[in-house]
Design an enzyme around this catalytic site. Sequence first.
Site, short mmCIF file in Angstrom:
data_model
loop_
_atom_site.label_atom_id
_atom_site.label_comp_id
_atom_site.label_asym_id
_atom_site.label_seq_id
_atom_site.Cartn_x
_atom_site.Cartn_y
_atom_site.Cartn_z
N ASP A 137 0.90 -1.18 0.02
CA ASP A 137 0.07 0.14 0.03
C ASP A 137 1.01 1.25 0.01
OD1 ASP A 137 -2.11 2.08 0.44
OD2 ASP A 137 -3.32 0.00 0.98
N HIS A 189 1.73 1.99 -3.08
CA HIS A 189 1.14 2.79 -3.87
C HIS A 189 1.28 3.91 -4.11
CE1 HIS A 189 -2.69 -0.06 -3.20
NE2 HIS A 189 -1.69 -0.86 -3.64
#
Length: 371
Positions: free
Chosen positions: A203, A225
């Site tokens: 993430d 991310h």
Amino acid sequence: MIKFSEFLLYFWAIFICLTLNIGSELTSDCIVTEHSQLMNATENCLEIVVRDLTMPGGLTAHFHLKDGATVTFEGTTVFGYIQWPDWGYPLMHFKGNNVTVEGAPGSLFDGRGALYWDGIGDNGAPKPYFIHLQVNNSVFRNINLLNCPHHCTIINGSDGLTLTGWNIDCSYGDEHGGHNTDGFDVVSGNNIVIEDSTVINQDDCVAVNQGFNMSFSGLRCSGSHGLSLSVGFSNTSYYDNTVRNITYSNSTLTHSMTAIHIKTHNDGGPGEITDVTYEDISFTDVTKYAINIQQDYAKGRGTKEPKGNVPITDLKIRNIKGTLSSTSKGSMQVYILCAERACTEWNWSDVEVIGGAQNNSCNYTPDGYVC
């Protein structure tokens, strides 16, 4: 013959030396090897050593420290597994002012994330996040985190905090269901520095929700991310939806979904993002976007309905270089989706991206960049 005044001086010197020696010794009460010793040590000691601590499942290791305390972790700190009944609990919680926390060489925090991972993160069973920091004027250095069950590091309500030399390794989660393993989340803070650290996860490498005066530099992110701002969660507080004076610099990303990611939430209240700089960022094999900025987020996804409740002003992006994955059919160099009049004073320069399966999509064009 020794005069009485000389004797008193001699006696006083010996007393001072003995006092200093006693004060410098680490007593057994300040060495923590099991959970039952933790409260006494944090309440009474300014110098604490935590050595090969095993925490029982379902309990948080609370480090509510005395002002000026120092904590050194030696060996492995490991956490027992239990199915947590609810969200919002950390495995470790630090509170204090002017504290220093460091990992000795070879030390490790093992969150045993693989026991919790189910491949759906937030949408699955409750999972504890790893570390919660609520500290002021403090330093945390040389911390090694392994396999975070959920978010790795939450910073909340901190003013004057430096994290340096961290290594977060959730690489095992790539093939074993790791999800929402954010490296560093700044929920709220001021004067925050994160530097010279590595994050391998599934993430955001770093995500800022609220705060002022932050610097993130020397970061090495893999599988993430991106370097992110995610703003507008509050329905009622302008302050909680405000981000100002943030710099990401001198950092690298590999095998990430996105390199630079800014999103505002259209289901929240008003706020602002202003005076943000991304500079000297390089990346390779990004699978989706090199730069992704959108004002249409709600409930964790884009809605294609941008809203200007959190305008983005004074956004500087410069010396950004990298490549998109050659195997990703959905890759795009730049995606910008702004609400009307909600994006202003953007100045970009030296943005060089190679690759991309799709053409750029921009409804706002920054100065210095041709979309």
